[in-house]
Design an enzyme around this catalytic site. Structure first.
Site, PDB file in Angstrom:
ATOM      1  N   LYS A  87     -22.293  16.844   3.807  1.00 36.16           N
ATOM      2  CA  LYS A  87     -21.306  16.996   2.729  1.00 36.16           C
ATOM      3  C   LYS A  87     -21.465  15.952   1.621  1.00 36.16           C
ATOM      4  O   LYS A  87     -21.217  16.229   0.453  1.00 36.16           O
ATOM      5  CB  LYS A  87     -19.882  16.931   3.302  1.00 36.16           C
ATOM      6  CG  LYS A  87     -19.547  18.042   4.290  1.00 36.16           C
ATOM      7  CD  LYS A  87     -18.933  19.212   3.593  1.00 36.16           C
ATOM      8  CE  LYS A  87     -18.753  20.459   4.421  1.00 36.16           C
ATOM      9  NZ  LYS A  87     -18.489  20.360   5.831  1.00 36.16           N
ATOM     10  N   GLU A 109     -10.633  20.844  -1.016  1.00 38.92           N
ATOM     11  CA  GLU A 109     -10.121  21.488   0.186  1.00 38.92           C
ATOM     12  C   GLU A 109     -10.915  20.919   1.358  1.00 38.92           C
ATOM     13  O   GLU A 109     -12.018  20.427   1.175  1.00 38.92           O
ATOM     14  CB  GLU A 109     -10.332  23.000   0.104  1.00 38.92           C
ATOM     15  CG  GLU A 109     -11.715  23.514   0.534  1.00 38.92           C
ATOM     16  CD  GLU A 109     -12.872  23.080  -0.363  1.00 38.92           C
ATOM     17  OE1 GLU A 109     -12.603  22.697  -1.523  1.00 38.92           O
ATOM     18  OE2 GLU A 109     -14.030  23.100   0.098  1.00 38.92           O
ATOM     19  N   SER A 376     -26.381  19.410  10.895  1.00 40.82           N
ATOM     20  CA  SER A 376     -25.596  19.195   9.675  1.00 40.82           C
ATOM     21  C   SER A 376     -24.649  18.008   9.772  1.00 40.82           C
ATOM     22  O   SER A 376     -24.259  17.451   8.744  1.00 40.82           O
ATOM     23  CB  SER A 376     -24.801  20.458   9.340  1.00 40.82           C
ATOM     24  OG  SER A 376     -24.046  20.883  10.463  1.00 40.82           O
TER      25      SER A 376
END
Ligand SMILES: *Cc1c(COP(=O)(O)O)cnc(C)c1O
Length: 396
Positions: A87, A109, A376
């Site tokens: 991210k 969000e 990830s």
């Protein structure tokens, strides 16, 4: 991928209320300017290297490879980035862009809390005010991440509407953006939403695939045969795939959350079960009921618990360029435990979906084949939930 008017083939576009139109047009213009601005590019590269810790390692999982007895498995270690997931790649890009645009406030969000934590981190670093919208269900499932965001100086707003999960947090953030476009940038966390978000987020995540290509070239002197990644909205997957889309000999496989099974009501397997529709500002594929309403979705993983998929993935699927497979909670938890034991790497439960599929798939391939699986994120945030899943009485 040729992108025309914000479309990837039939998917994408910009389905938004008029009140948001100025904001997305301003963003598109700014992005088109700064993405070619050498100073912006060099600032972002420096943040990625000196703050996020890039390049991330491409790790040969030798024990796993030997144990499964098939293709060679490499792991792209996005779990080693600052804040523990992919991210941060997107967030550093977007918050830097917002700052250049003269914004003083970012909103986001979040589902698992990973994107919220990453946004709060980048906002703290760059001196921006930060507000994060999170479904109330998720604030309970990921209570530690709420505290983490608050520590970083962000305000967290629990969203009670709908199913009180990720999709409702997106709705709340879009409403807030429409009300405050003057000083606020909406830092969207995945390759979704109205144009230009799917393109911006993909470009900021494409560093993953560029590094995979370079690193594997240095180690093996060739392209991988297959790249595998988990898909929520699809940002780590498109980030891993993008560099290889033109390399037709490389297969691309996205792993979606099948929850308790694609034949049960409790899953989030968009490609397996969804249909074309319009939601969250984009035309794409969504899990829907018989009336076309967005269906409630479920996954053990808060990060994959989203009822749609980014429009570029919908197009890659339709063209047959990428394949999407469902992976259940049970398979993901098995893979979570397997990778921990076998390689000493505790993956995020999202990433464990990709590991689970790779474990089955590797066995079907010859030993000279090469698979790259994107890890990830790291699994520390999930340890307590997995213990509970296994029936252990653990206190966080
Ligand atoms: C958010 C998240 C995902 C899902 O988001 P994508 O946009 O599909 O990548 C996957 N893994 C981790 C660790 C995440 O935090």
């Amino acid at each position: 991928m040729l992108i025309k008017n914000g479309y990837f083939g039939d998917f994408g576009g910009r389905f938004i209320p008029e009140t948001l139109m100025n904001a997305v047009i301003e963003l598109e213009k700014a992005y088109n300017h700064y993405k070619n601005d050498p100073e912006f590019v060099s600032e972002l590269n420096s943040l990625l290297a000196n703050y996020a810790g890039r390049p991330s390692i491409l790790y040969y999982a030798e024990k796993m490879t030997r144990d499964l007895g098939g293709a060679k498995i490499y792991l792209k270690r996005e779990d080693l980035n600052h804040t523990g997931s992919h991210k941060i790649n997107n967030v550093l890009g977007q918050v830097l862009l917002a700052k250049k645009m003269g914004k003083t406030r970012v909103i986001a969000e979040t589902g698992a809390g990973q994107h919220g934590v990453a946004t709060a981190t980048a906002a703290a670093l760059m001196g921006m005010e930060c507000v994060v919208f999170m479904g109330r269900e998720d604030t309970v499932r990921q209570a530690l991440n709420v505290y983490r965001m608050e520590l970083l100086g962000a305000k967290v707003i629990a969203v009670d509407s709908g199913t009180a999960t990720l999709k409702d947090a997106v709705n709340a953030a879009m409403r807030e953006w429409a009300a405050r476009i003057d000083d606020t940038h909406y830092c969207l966390g995945s390759v979704m939403g109205p144009h230009p978000f799917p393109t911006i987020v993909r470009d900021f995540q494409a560093v993953i695939g560029r590094e995979i290509k370079e690193e594997l070239q240095a180690i093996e002197g060739r392209l991988p045969d297959t790249v595998i990644a988990c898909v929520g909205g699809g940002s780590n997957a498109i980030g891993s795939f993008y560099e290889f889309i033109g390399d037709k000999e490389v297969s691309l496989i996205g792993c979606e959350a099948a929850g308790k099974g694609i034949d049960t009501p409790q899953n989030a397997a968009t490609i397996a079960n969804g249909r074309t529709g319009v939601f969250h500002g984009m035309k794409s594929i969504f899990c829907q009921d018989a009336y076309g309403q967005i269906a409630p979705v479920y996954s053990i993983s808060a990060g994959l618990d989203y009822p749609g998929i980014g429009p570029e993935h919908a197009d890659l699927f339709k063209q047959g360029r990428a394949e999407y497979v469902p992976v259940t909670d049970e398979q993901a938890v098995d893979a979570f435990e397997y990778l921990s034991r076998t390689e000493g790497i505790i993956p995020a439960i999202e990433s464990a979906h990709a590991i689970a599929y790779a474990m089955e798939y590797a066995k079907t391939l010859a030993k000279e084949k090469i698979i790259v699986v994107t890890v990830s994120g790291r699994g520390d945030k999930d340890v307590a939930a997995i213990a509970r899943y296994r029936g252990l009485d653990i206190h966080e």
